[in-house]
Design an enzyme around this catalytic site. Structure first.
Site, mmCIF file in Angstrom:
data_model
loop_
_atom_site.group_PDB
_atom_site.id
_atom_site.type_symbol
_atom_site.label_atom_id
_atom_site.label_comp_id
_atom_site.label_asym_id
_atom_site.label_seq_id
_atom_site.Cartn_x
_atom_site.Cartn_y
_atom_site.Cartn_z
ATOM 1 N N ASN A 199 42.654 43.440 49.576
ATOM 2 C CA ASN A 199 42.322 44.083 48.301
ATOM 3 C C ASN A 199 43.141 43.473 47.163
ATOM 4 O OD1 ASN A 199 40.277 45.877 47.782
ATOM 5 N ND2 ASN A 199 41.339 47.659 48.629
ATOM 6 N N HIS A 206 47.220 39.640 37.526
ATOM 7 C CA HIS A 206 48.560 40.056 37.085
ATOM 8 C C HIS A 206 49.468 38.828 37.131
ATOM 9 C CE1 HIS A 206 47.678 44.348 38.740
ATOM 10 N NE2 HIS A 206 47.605 44.372 37.430
ATOM 11 N N ASN A 231 52.516 48.258 40.033
ATOM 12 C CA ASN A 231 51.738 48.730 38.884
ATOM 13 C C ASN A 231 52.002 50.198 38.575
ATOM 14 O OD1 ASN A 231 49.397 46.931 40.668
ATOM 15 N ND2 ASN A 231 50.210 46.162 38.747
ATOM 16 N N CYS A 278 53.271 43.243 45.250
ATOM 17 C CA CYS A 278 52.465 44.330 44.655
ATOM 18 C C CYS A 278 52.856 45.668 45.247
ATOM 19 C CB CYS A 278 50.980 44.145 44.970
ATOM 20 S SG CYS A 278 50.261 42.664 44.318
ATOM 21 N N GLU A 338 49.991 47.342 32.704
ATOM 22 C CA GLU A 338 49.920 47.276 34.163
ATOM 23 C C GLU A 338 51.295 47.316 34.813
ATOM 24 O OE1 GLU A 338 46.755 46.578 36.114
ATOM 25 O OE2 GLU A 338 45.698 47.240 34.310
ATOM 26 N N ASN A 382 39.735 40.292 40.508
ATOM 27 C CA ASN A 382 40.609 40.263 41.687
ATOM 28 C C ASN A 382 39.736 39.727 42.824
ATOM 29 O OD1 ASN A 382 41.709 41.057 44.170
ATOM 30 N ND2 ASN A 382 42.607 42.939 43.351
ATOM 31 N N HIS A 412 39.266 53.120 38.532
ATOM 32 C CA HIS A 412 39.924 53.651 39.740
ATOM 33 C C HIS A 412 41.437 53.642 39.616
ATOM 34 C CE1 HIS A 412 40.106 49.323 40.573
ATOM 35 N NE2 HIS A 412 40.984 49.557 41.523
HETATM 36 O O1 SUG Z 1 44.648 46.435 40.643
HETATM 37 N N1 SUG Z 1 43.405 46.113 43.887
HETATM 38 C C1 SUG Z 1 44.536 46.125 43.003
HETATM 39 C C2 SUG Z 1 45.579 45.136 43.450
HETATM 40 C C3 SUG Z 1 46.853 45.291 42.661
HETATM 41 C C4 SUG Z 1 47.840 44.229 42.974
HETATM 42 N N2 SUG Z 1 49.024 44.428 42.252
HETATM 43 C C5 SUG Z 1 49.801 43.453 41.721
HETATM 44 N N3 SUG Z 1 49.415 42.207 41.632
HETATM 45 N N4 SUG Z 1 50.942 43.810 41.261
HETATM 46 C C6 SUG Z 1 44.097 45.833 41.563
HETATM 47 O O2 SUG Z 1 43.217 44.985 41.381
HETATM 48 C C7 SUG Z 1 41.290 46.930 44.753
HETATM 49 C C8 SUG Z 1 40.523 48.207 44.885
HETATM 50 C C9 SUG Z 1 39.157 48.071 45.521
HETATM 51 O O3 SUG Z 1 38.503 47.048 45.311
HETATM 52 O O4 SUG Z 1 38.744 48.995 46.211
HETATM 53 C C10 SUG Z 1 42.453 47.047 43.815
HETATM 54 O O5 SUG Z 1 42.514 47.977 43.031
#
Ligand code: SUG
Length: 415
Positions: A340, A229, A99, A346, A161, A24, A126
């Site tokens: 993030n 995703h 998610n 999302c 997910e 990500n 996490h």
């Molecule tokens: O799972 N970010 C989430 C973002 C989720 C986005 N959701 C969708 N695309 N539906 C993930 O990667 C970042 C947490 C951090 O780096 O502290 C995080 O979990």
């Protein structure tokens, strides 16, 4: 009357940038930055208010208990561990309710109930902690077992997910739809989070008709470019699939497979020559809410970042000048979530159901939005530095903030 309700995740008081999500790009590039939980949560409520005004209905899910004390003790933290391990029990990642679960509306399922399976999110520590607490909320919000069935998560090791890798095409919400599951294959530079067998298991558990269920592989190049995703590169609503031209391994075969099950499919494809995969992922053009407005036209709710991109905005203007199904593009500011890797799509879980069958405590109105904003403005920390994660005084602030929110929503039971 079946209608689509967007359940947005209220951004929790521990929102922070710990760089926890490999693959990500936004999460990695903001690792270590200070976060602004109060601003983040207010941005989320503003988005909900906009959609409440547009659609007349809006739901929400609550932040999960953080720090997660059980995970903290399971990790045997003593200060010698890497900071990312220490940060995991503090994650506010449940804000991204796309998610939270996969949802199959009643007209699609064998028993005529709306089925929900919480996502196990096993790829990332996490996120893997979320599902039991998420399920507790789903069990209350959708506790009317005449209309809903809430399952347990898919067992590991099959990563699931949720709705982020699931799309539904339909001519109207109360007609049977075609459900499209998008999975990834491991082997690339970044994790493929959605396992094909998890998707197939959810489809079976929900009692979907195989003739109206399609499984498609996500383009490994899209995953490698940061589309962790599918909803980062494609979104569907009604008969429309809005997609980047490089979203799927074999784009034409994907359209053909969907069309075989759903002949009315209307594809709005953005070519790589107009918006590269990298630019799509940076701006989150496809992580948009594609909404059907009361007059029957469609609006696309995109992040502000799209308007700031010359390539994206020029494609948008050309698209609007034509006569395709998307008639409006509306930017919203969700920058704290975007940093993030979470855009407007999302932040919401779509549930097609009769609002009268949902526990009303999870439905928004203007007065409730005022009250939620008031609690956020009073109790949410203004700023968190990743180095603060672990502090007992921050833990107390975060717990008190969430407790106050639960109290005003009459949901203390979730405490
Ligand atoms: O799972 N970010 C989430 C973002 C989720 C986005 N959701 C969708 N695309 N539906 C993930 O990667 C970042 C947490 C951090 O780096 O502290 C995080 O979990």
């Amino acid at each position: 009357m079946l209608t689509e309700i967007n359940f947005d995740g209220i951004v929790g008081p521990s929102h922070n940038y710990a760089g926890l999500s490999l693959g990500n790009i936004a999460s990695a590039s903001h690792a270590g930055d200070p976060s602004y939980p109060r601003a983040a949560a207010l941005q989320g409520v503003a988005k909900m208010r906009g959609n409440l005004a547009r659609l007349g209905v809006q739901g929400f899910l609550l932040p999960l208990p953080r720090p997660n004390r059980a995970l903290q003790s399971a990790l045997a933290l003593d200060g010698s561990e890497p900071p990312q391990l220490r940060a995991a029990p503090w994650s506010a990642s449940s804000m991204w309710t796309a998610n939270a679960a996969t949802v199959s509306p009643a007209p699609d399922t064998r028993d005529g109930r709306c089925h929900l399976t919480p996502a196990n999110l096993v790829t990332m520590l996490h996120r893997a902690q979320e599902w039991p607490d998420t399920k507790r909320q789903l069990d209350i919000a959708f506790g009317d077992t005449k209309h809903f069935a809430v399952h347990d998560a898919v067992p590991p090791t099959f990563g699931d997910e949720g709705a982020a890798n699931h799309m539904r095409l339909c001519e109207s919400h109360d007609a049977p739809g075609v459900e499209v599951f998008v999975y990834g294959k491991t082997g690339g530079r970044f994790p493929a989070r959605q396992h094909e067998q998890a998707s197939r298991l959810v489809a079976r558990a929900h009692g979907l008709d195989p003739a109206r269920t399609v499984f498609i592989e996500q383009n490994p190049e899209a995953i490698a470019a940061g589309a962790f995703h599918n909803d980062v590169v494609a979104v569907a609503n009604g008969p429309v699939l809005f997609t980047h031209a490089e979203a799927f391994t074999d784009q034409q075969a994907a359209y053909a497979a969907i069309r075989a099950a759903f002949p009315a499919l209307e594809v709005v494809e953005v070519p790589a020559s107009a918006v590269s995969l990298a630019e799509a992922i940076r701006t989150y053009l496809f992580n948009a809410q594609l909404l059907t407005l009361p007059d029957g036209s469609m609006a696309l709710i995109v992040p502000e970042e799209c308007r700031e991109s010359a390539a994206v905005w020029s494609w948008v203007e050309t698209m609007l000048a034509g006569n395709g199904p998307i008639r409006q593009v509306i930017p919203v500011d969700v920058r704290q979530s975007m940093a993030n890797g979470g855009g407007p799509a999302c932040l919401r879980l779509r549930v097609v159901c009769d609002p009268a069958t949902v526990d009303p405590r999870f439905l928004l109105d203007d007065a409730k939005a005022d009250a939620i904003e008031q609690v956020i403005a009073t109790y949410w920390p203004e700023q968190i530095d990743p180095a603060d994660l672990g502090s007992e005084s921050l833990a107390r602030t975060v717990q008190a903030a969430r407790a106050r929110l639960l109290e005003i929503l009459l949901l203390n039971k979730l405490g």
